[in-house]
Design an enzyme around this catalytic site. Sequence first.
Site, PDB file in Angstrom:
ATOM      1  N   ASP A  82       0.842  -1.198   0.000  1.00  0.00           N
ATOM      2  CA  ASP A  82       0.000   0.000   0.000  1.00  0.00           C
ATOM      3  C   ASP A  82       0.872   1.241   0.000  1.00  0.00           C
ATOM      4  OD1 ASP A  82       0.946  -0.134   2.635  1.00  0.00           O
ATOM      5  OD2 ASP A  82      -0.974  -0.729   3.465  1.00  0.00           O
ATOM      6  N   GLU A 131     -10.194  -0.525   5.054  1.00  0.00           N
ATOM      7  CA  GLU A 131     -10.782   0.041   6.252  1.00  0.00           C
ATOM      8  C   GLU A 131     -12.158  -0.575   6.539  1.00  0.00           C
ATOM      9  OE1 GLU A 131      -9.177   2.082   8.132  1.00  0.00           O
ATOM     10  OE2 GLU A 131      -8.048   3.574   7.009  1.00  0.00           O
ATOM     11  N   HIS A 151      -8.194  -2.469  10.538  1.00  0.00           N
ATOM     12  CA  HIS A 151      -7.907  -2.549   9.106  1.00  0.00           C
ATOM     13  C   HIS A 151      -6.655  -3.388   8.844  1.00  0.00           C
ATOM     14  CE1 HIS A 151      -5.182   1.176   9.504  1.00  0.00           C
ATOM     15  NE2 HIS A 151      -4.400   0.277   8.932  1.00  0.00           N
ATOM     16  N   ASN A 161      -8.174   0.335  14.101  1.00  0.00           N
ATOM     17  CA  ASN A 161      -9.602   0.120  13.882  1.00  0.00           C
ATOM     18  C   ASN A 161      -9.891  -1.232  13.221  1.00  0.00           C
ATOM     19  OD1 ASN A 161      -8.634   0.589  11.318  1.00  0.00           O
ATOM     20  ND2 ASN A 161     -10.067   2.228  10.819  1.00  0.00           N
TER      21      ASN A 161
END
Length: 229
Positions: A63, A139, A134, A132
């Site tokens: 990424d 996400e 991810h 969170n």
Amino acid sequence: MNIVSCKNYEELSQRAAQIVLKEISVKPDLLFCAATGNSPTGMYAEMAKKPEAFHSMRVVKMDEWGIIPLSHPDSCETYLKKHLLGPLGIPADRYMTFDTAADLADSECEKMRQLIAANGPFDICILGLGKNGHIAFNEPADFLQPFFHKATLAPSTIQHDPALSQGTEPAYGLCVGMRDILQSKKIIFLVSGKGKEDAWRRIQEQKIGTDCPASFLWLHQNTDCLVIE
């Protein structure tokens, strides 16, 4: 998911590197999807102690942040050059990368989809855990993307660098999709760092949901999860 408890970050890094070295001894030219961030840094440092083992390994950048240029000190590109590509002597012809400039995003996503289709699946995919839940920049959302795509980033993902939200559009990144990840032959999932306790508890529930993309790793048949507990 095979969960391995580690007493500290050093043990986690050493164990993860040993897994990679075992795999590369069987397939020297394996396709390695490389994460960035604090979680894999120690593992890469351990791998760099035996650079001769990686003479044929191929690397895919997992990424990359949008908004900031690849030359930025906080880019994934800069990180990989410093911690992985340079120390292991991975040349450009064995490294698959991409740019996140706004005018290139669509074409770069298509390029990476084609590269992954032609060279994949990944032999090893390295993953860290987001606060969170991810993985990569996949996400929490109502639905998840299967292929390489442009992703809007959550506030908790970009909070470490204000520059990431200073563009003319919401902060974004480009990343491999969930299908790309789950088709990997082996996943090494590293759980370390502060602020991830809630996400880790959610994963331990073994309830698979798009509110926690990392929970989908329960569907994968060859995931080693190394966690500091």
